[in-house]
Write a protein that holds these residues in place. Sequence first.
Motif, PDB file in Angstrom:
ATOM      1  N   LEU A 804       0.837  -1.202   0.000  1.00 14.31           N
ATOM      2  CA  LEU A 804       0.000   0.000   0.000  1.00 14.31           C
ATOM      3  C   LEU A 804       0.873   1.254   0.000  1.00 14.31           C
ATOM      4  O   LEU A 804       2.034   1.213   0.409  1.00 14.31           O
ATOM      5  CB  LEU A 804      -0.889   0.007   1.241  1.00 14.31           C
ATOM      6  CG  LEU A 804      -2.173  -0.820   1.217  1.00 14.31           C
ATOM      7  CD1 LEU A 804      -1.937  -2.260   0.843  1.00 14.31           C
ATOM      8  CD2 LEU A 804      -2.865  -0.745   2.586  1.00 14.31           C
ATOM      9  N   ASP A 805       0.276   2.339  -0.417  1.00 10.70           N
ATOM     10  CA  ASP A 805       0.956   3.629  -0.302  1.00 10.70           C
ATOM     11  C   ASP A 805       0.793   4.071   1.162  1.00 10.70           C
ATOM     12  O   ASP A 805      -0.334   4.304   1.619  1.00 10.70           O
ATOM     13  CB  ASP A 805       0.273   4.611  -1.265  1.00 10.70           C
ATOM     14  CG  ASP A 805       0.909   5.985  -1.210  1.00 10.70           C
ATOM     15  OD1 ASP A 805       1.673   6.241  -0.260  1.00 10.70           O
ATOM     16  OD2 ASP A 805       0.622   6.788  -2.117  1.00 10.70           O
ATOM     17  N   PRO A 806       1.892   4.182   1.945  1.00 10.67           N
ATOM     18  CA  PRO A 806       1.755   4.431   3.379  1.00 10.67           C
ATOM     19  C   PRO A 806       0.996   5.721   3.693  1.00 10.67           C
ATOM     20  O   PRO A 806       0.254   5.800   4.682  1.00 10.67           O
ATOM     21  CB  PRO A 806       3.201   4.543   3.880  1.00 10.67           C
ATOM     22  CG  PRO A 806       4.069   4.041   2.782  1.00 10.67           C
ATOM     23  CD  PRO A 806       3.285   4.088   1.511  1.00 10.67           C
ATOM     24  N   ALA A 807       1.146   6.722   2.822  1.00 11.77           N
ATOM     25  CA  ALA A 807       0.564   8.030   3.126  1.00 11.77           C
ATOM     26  C   ALA A 807      -0.904   8.133   2.688  1.00 11.77           C
ATOM     27  O   ALA A 807      -1.656   8.973   3.183  1.00 11.77           O
ATOM     28  CB  ALA A 807       1.375   9.113   2.431  1.00 11.77           C
ATOM     29  N   ARG A 808      -1.313   7.300   1.792  1.00 11.49           N
ATOM     30  CA  ARG A 808      -2.657   7.406   1.221  1.00 11.49           C
ATOM     31  C   ARG A 808      -3.710   6.884   2.211  1.00 11.49           C
ATOM     32  O   ARG A 808      -3.434   5.999   3.004  1.00 11.49           O
ATOM     33  CB  ARG A 808      -2.692   6.573  -0.057  1.00 11.49           C
ATOM     34  CG  ARG A 808      -3.821   6.872  -0.982  1.00 11.49           C
ATOM     35  CD  ARG A 808      -3.813   5.867  -2.116  1.00 11.49           C
ATOM     36  NE  ARG A 808      -2.858   6.191  -3.160  1.00 11.49           N
ATOM     37  CZ  ARG A 808      -3.151   6.892  -4.253  1.00 11.49           C
ATOM     38  NH1 ARG A 808      -4.366   7.372  -4.415  1.00 11.49           N
ATOM     39  NH2 ARG A 808      -2.250   7.117  -5.162  1.00 11.49           N
ATOM     40  N   ARG A 809      -4.914   7.424   2.137  1.00 11.24           N
ATOM     41  CA  ARG A 809      -5.993   6.923   2.999  1.00 11.24           C
ATOM     42  C   ARG A 809      -6.882   5.987   2.180  1.00 11.24           C
ATOM     43  O   ARG A 809      -7.248   6.292   1.046  1.00 11.24           O
ATOM     44  CB  ARG A 809      -6.818   8.089   3.559  1.00 11.24           C
ATOM     45  CG  ARG A 809      -6.009   8.990   4.487  1.00 11.24           C
ATOM     46  CD  ARG A 809      -6.876  10.038   5.150  1.00 11.24           C
ATOM     47  NE  ARG A 809      -7.764   9.484   6.154  1.00 11.24           N
ATOM     48  CZ  ARG A 809      -7.394   9.094   7.371  1.00 11.24           C
ATOM     49  NH1 ARG A 809      -6.128   9.201   7.738  1.00 11.24           N
ATOM     50  NH2 ARG A 809      -8.261   8.604   8.227  1.00 11.24           N
ATOM     51  N   MET A 824     -17.508  -6.859   8.843  1.00 11.22           N
ATOM     52  CA  MET A 824     -16.160  -6.647   9.374  1.00 11.22           C
ATOM     53  C   MET A 824     -16.171  -5.453  10.319  1.00 11.22           C
ATOM     54  O   MET A 824     -16.825  -4.451  10.023  1.00 11.22           O
ATOM     55  CB  MET A 824     -15.207  -6.298   8.227  1.00 11.22           C
ATOM     56  CG  MET A 824     -14.981  -7.415   7.264  1.00 11.22           C
ATOM     57  SD  MET A 824     -14.193  -6.770   5.794  1.00 11.22           S
ATOM     58  CE  MET A 824     -12.818  -5.949   6.495  1.00 11.22           C
ATOM     59  N   PRO A 825     -15.394  -5.537  11.402  1.00 10.99           N
ATOM     60  CA  PRO A 825     -15.386  -4.408  12.341  1.00 10.99           C
ATOM     61  C   PRO A 825     -14.938  -3.099  11.689  1.00 10.99           C
ATOM     62  O   PRO A 825     -15.385  -2.025  12.078  1.00 10.99           O
ATOM     63  CB  PRO A 825     -14.402  -4.843  13.435  1.00 10.99           C
ATOM     64  CG  PRO A 825     -13.850  -6.174  13.042  1.00 10.99           C
ATOM     65  CD  PRO A 825     -14.601  -6.678  11.871  1.00 10.99           C
ATOM     66  N   GLN A 826     -14.076  -3.187  10.674  1.00 10.06           N
ATOM     67  CA  GLN A 826     -13.577  -1.943  10.058  1.00 10.06           C
ATOM     68  C   GLN A 826     -14.347  -1.568   8.786  1.00 10.06           C
ATOM     69  O   GLN A 826     -13.900  -0.697   8.041  1.00 10.06           O
ATOM     70  CB  GLN A 826     -12.076  -2.080   9.731  1.00 10.06           C
ATOM     71  CG  GLN A 826     -11.187  -2.050  10.971  1.00 10.06           C
ATOM     72  CD  GLN A 826     -10.008  -3.002  10.831  1.00 10.06           C
ATOM     73  OE1 GLN A 826     -10.186  -4.216  10.744  1.00 10.06           O
ATOM     74  NE2 GLN A 826      -8.802  -2.455  10.812  1.00 10.06           N
ATOM     75  N   GLU A 827     -15.442  -2.240   8.539  1.00 10.26           N
ATOM     76  CA  GLU A 827     -16.223  -1.962   7.318  1.00 10.26           C
ATOM     77  C   GLU A 827     -16.549  -0.468   7.216  1.00 10.26           C
ATOM     78  O   GLU A 827     -17.020   0.148   8.179  1.00 10.26           O
ATOM     79  CB  GLU A 827     -17.526  -2.785   7.350  1.00 10.26           C
ATOM     80  CG  GLU A 827     -18.540  -2.466   6.240  1.00 10.26           C
ATOM     81  CD  GLU A 827     -18.059  -2.885   4.847  1.00 10.26           C
ATOM     82  OE1 GLU A 827     -17.376  -3.910   4.744  1.00 10.26           O
ATOM     83  OE2 GLU A 827     -18.362  -2.154   3.874  1.00 10.26           O
ATOM     84  N   GLY A 828     -16.234   0.104   6.068  1.00  9.27           N
ATOM     85  CA  GLY A 828     -16.582   1.496   5.808  1.00  9.27           C
ATOM     86  C   GLY A 828     -15.646   2.498   6.461  1.00  9.27           C
ATOM     87  O   GLY A 828     -15.792   3.704   6.258  1.00  9.27           O
ATOM     88  N   LYS A 829     -14.672   2.020   7.228  1.00 11.85           N
ATOM     89  CA  LYS A 829     -13.777   2.968   7.915  1.00 11.85           C
ATOM     90  C   LYS A 829     -12.558   3.257   7.036  1.00 11.85           C
ATOM     91  O   LYS A 829     -12.212   2.495   6.136  1.00 11.85           O
ATOM     92  CB  LYS A 829     -13.355   2.404   9.261  1.00 11.85           C
ATOM     93  CG  LYS A 829     -14.556   2.130  10.164  1.00 11.85           C
ATOM     94  CD  LYS A 829     -14.146   2.132  11.619  1.00 11.85           C
ATOM     95  CE  LYS A 829     -15.412   2.038  12.461  1.00 11.85           C
ATOM     96  NZ  LYS A 829     -15.492   0.835  13.245  1.00 11.85           N
ATOM     97  N   THR A 830     -11.912   4.350   7.382  1.00 13.50           N
ATOM     98  CA  THR A 830     -10.784   4.819   6.572  1.00 13.50           C
ATOM     99  C   THR A 830      -9.502   4.850   7.405  1.00 13.50           C
ATOM    100  O   THR A 830      -9.518   5.300   8.552  1.00 13.50           O
ATOM    101  CB  THR A 830     -11.108   6.226   6.037  1.00 13.50           C
ATOM    102  OG1 THR A 830     -12.267   6.109   5.225  1.00 13.50           O
ATOM    103  CG2 THR A 830      -9.981   6.774   5.191  1.00 13.50           C
ATOM    104  N   PHE A 831      -8.430   4.380   6.801  1.00 12.84           N
ATOM    105  CA  PHE A 831      -7.129   4.349   7.485  1.00 12.84           C
ATOM    106  C   PHE A 831      -6.044   4.700   6.483  1.00 12.84           C
ATOM    107  O   PHE A 831      -6.235   4.552   5.269  1.00 12.84           O
ATOM    108  CB  PHE A 831      -6.838   2.942   8.025  1.00 12.84           C
ATOM    109  CG  PHE A 831      -7.883   2.426   8.963  1.00 12.84           C
ATOM    110  CD1 PHE A 831      -7.776   2.649  10.333  1.00 12.84           C
ATOM    111  CD2 PHE A 831      -8.982   1.726   8.479  1.00 12.84           C
ATOM    112  CE1 PHE A 831      -8.758   2.164  11.196  1.00 12.84           C
ATOM    113  CE2 PHE A 831      -9.955   1.247   9.333  1.00 12.84           C
ATOM    114  CZ  PHE A 831      -9.852   1.466  10.705  1.00 12.84           C
ATOM    115  N   THR A 832      -4.886   5.081   7.006  1.00 13.02           N
ATOM    116  CA  THR A 832      -3.768   5.295   6.082  1.00 13.02           C
ATOM    117  C   THR A 832      -3.189   3.936   5.711  1.00 13.02           C
ATOM    118  O   THR A 832      -3.344   2.941   6.444  1.00 13.02           O
ATOM    119  CB  THR A 832      -2.640   6.126   6.724  1.00 13.02           C
ATOM    120  OG1 THR A 832      -2.089   5.380   7.816  1.00 13.02           O
ATOM    121  CG2 THR A 832      -3.123   7.482   7.192  1.00 13.02           C
ATOM    122  N   GLY A 833      -2.465   3.916   4.584  1.00 14.26           N
ATOM    123  CA  GLY A 833      -1.809   2.678   4.164  1.00 14.26           C
ATOM    124  C   GLY A 833      -0.879   2.182   5.251  1.00 14.26           C
ATOM    125  O   GLY A 833      -0.786   0.984   5.509  1.00 14.26           O
TER     126      GLY A 833
END
Length: 859
Positions: A804-809, A824-833
């Motif tokens: 993944l691109d570490p900086a990208r969300r 999934m517990p993280q369904e729909g959530k956003t994180f950085t790479g």
Amino acid sequence: MKSLLLKRLVLTAVACVAPSVFAGTVWLSSLDLEEMTTGWSVAKADLGIMGSPLGIHGEKFAHGVGTHATSKFRVKLDGNANRFTAQVGVDDSAGDQGSVEFIIIGDGKVLWRSGVLKGGEAAKPVDVNLAGVQTLVLRVTDGGDGESNDHADWANAKMEMNPGAPPPIALPPFETFSVKTKKFAVTFQVGDDGRLYQRPIGVADPNTKPQRDDEFYPQAGDGYVWEPALQVVHADGNTSTALVYDGLAQTNESADVELTRVHLHDPAYPFEVTLCFRMHYNEDVIEEWTEIRHQESGPVTLQRMASTSLLLTTNVYLTYFFGDWGKEMLVPITEKLTPGIKVLDSKLGVRADQFQNPSFILSLNGRATETNGEVFAGSLAWSGSFQCEFDNNNRGIRSLCGINPFASAFHLKPGETFVTPKMIWVWSDHGLGEMSRKLDDWVRDFGMRDGHKPRPVLLNNWEATGFNYDFNRIANLFAPAKAIGTELFLLDDGWFGNKYPRINDDAGLGDWQANHKRFPNGLAPLAADAVKHGLHFGIWMEPEMVNPNSVLFHEHPNWVICQPKRPLELQRNQLVLDLTRPAVQEFEWQTIKSILSVPDITYAKWDCNRYLTQPGSSYLAPDRQSELWINYVHALYALMDKTAKTFPDTELMLCSGGGGRVDYGALKYFDEFWPSDNTDPVVRVLMQWDYSYFFPPMAIASHVTLSGHRPMHFACSVAMSACFGMDLDLTKLPAEDKAILAGAIAAYKQIRDVIATGDLYRLADPHQGFRGALDFVSPDRSRVVVFVFQLKDGQNVPVYPQGLDPARRYTIHELNPAPGRAAMPQEGKTFTGEELMHDGIMPSCSKTLEACVMELNPM
Ligand code: GLA
């Protein structure tokens, strides 16, 4: 070293300012003598080897070079010198001891030799014409009696340069050259004996003095005692070959690709070998092969002609894949190469594989992992009997790979060129993951047809109907197929044969007319009906085979490969047609052409359901029987090539009773391959993992079937991670399964470009633990697809994506979730790479035969 650098700088400076300074005399002693080899001490400018003034037979010389046998000095002249003069002899410091011979060589030809000169004898004058000489070599031998007291003087040695010429330059003592990619190089060296040597790959500080064991492409019969790359019987019966280096030519085929052709010849015969290396710079991929030709008085017999013979360090782990029908690539074996020869091979004639794929991985200096280690993987592009040998003589490992020499002597006529199959190599210093990503890049451009085009979603009828179908049964599948999103229908075995209808595998092969009972008006109306329903239409064929129960066999019993005086041995009730026979070549081409010319047929599956067990041809002469193995494959490639070129818009699937022809010799004519008749998705998780070391998932056909009676969601998820298809009777599929299938197809269409052209990261090895996991990353790293296949119950642990691109969300979204399972517990959530790669993602699956496919999309 400082003085050497200084000297070079001065020479360069002088040469730049006023090259004409060098028109005239250049003393040999003014060149960089650090490049001169000596048997004792170091060469001295204007002094004898002992440090005293140069003197021969009482005569003193102010200029010259004092050396000691055995000595060698290479000078780059580039055709700019016209004369070399000197007085040579044994230096007076040796008294009446010592005996040497001085030899002057220009571009590989001996221009002058002194004969043996002894201590106390008068100096011998030298006057040699250098016109046109590119590289001058000055050698001193020990005169044949050992090196002691061999103090040798090149007294008064000088070169006359042409007006305006740049200065001569001392060269390293051995001619070396490399073939290189971005991170990888193979370095070669020309020995004093003119032979070509290779510095072993993976050795940090290779010995620069070539030894006979290090010879490149070693030849049998003249001193080399290990496994040879080349074994030849010359026209006069001589069983030895001794190749010397002639030179090389390098051509840039594109900004990324360089071809190096290294020329060798046998001075005793008009016999030549060209070693070819096509280097793909950014991919660290090498295509390597050999060309052999001669002008002897009659045919030369090639008994062994490897495609590659690279030399490696002794610290190597070999990974190879054993299997069988239905178990192709299923058992990876990794072992350290111990002294002796390890052989991977097949003797099947018309295909490379059933038990052993011609692809392997070498890990250098320790076992590699997905992310660490030096890895050199190879795959032989040959769809016939192959042999890969790893010859460990405890000083190095030679990796030989090529056509299997077993029973395959080839008679090469004067003036003809034998081209070996290509060996495909890929290098990575970051483990297996980088290795296969780089290879996939190469494959998409050069190793397969249309490597950048996503493949259609396909429905095949084989596992649904077997041979038991007719027009209506098939046509009834079109509407439900279209309704769930299918794009192409592939009609499998069973559509042909009239006098001997193909209603089982006992009859009909060879009679390629549509069965009148099943298809009264031929195939065209069925294909048209598929098109009417919005589907493309494809067809199965096996053009190389014949059943004894066929019109073809009754008309041409001598067209089959068999051994006279032996009962015919059938496999799957069939025989192989003898493709070395021109009439058979024409028959097979007409067969293919007529099938693929049926209107609306735009896809074909080319099968080959047996191998050779009785390799005899009634077409080839009795003394040419051994050529059957090689000529068959060459004729097969000619046919495949013609098919691919004549029908450029017809997609082709490569199949051979499952995965018998999964190799780069055939794949370049095909869009995808059938990896195995075993479609159980649990088995496929392992099999597809193993194939993915060498083949891009977009080339691996993966069909949803009822095999193993696994949950539909699991089966669909596995198929989505490669080239998606189905082998199902949609008219009988329960509604809930159909809904899952339709959901999987819709999801697959959304991500198939990432599967086709993205980078593959293998995350969790299904051979090792309780799950298999992969991710695919789009070339710009904006889109990611993660697959998790649960093979056993496991604690609900995260999966850690890579690439993944570490900086990208990225936003997480599960595709086609299994009905009834918690999101999934993280369904729909956003994180950085960076967060995702470090903290992982908790998939929705934790129990045996659950799967989870998720998409990470850019914010
Ligand atoms: C081979 C193939 C199968 C199927 C059958 C038909 O076994 O691998 O997919 O096409 O032939 O006979």
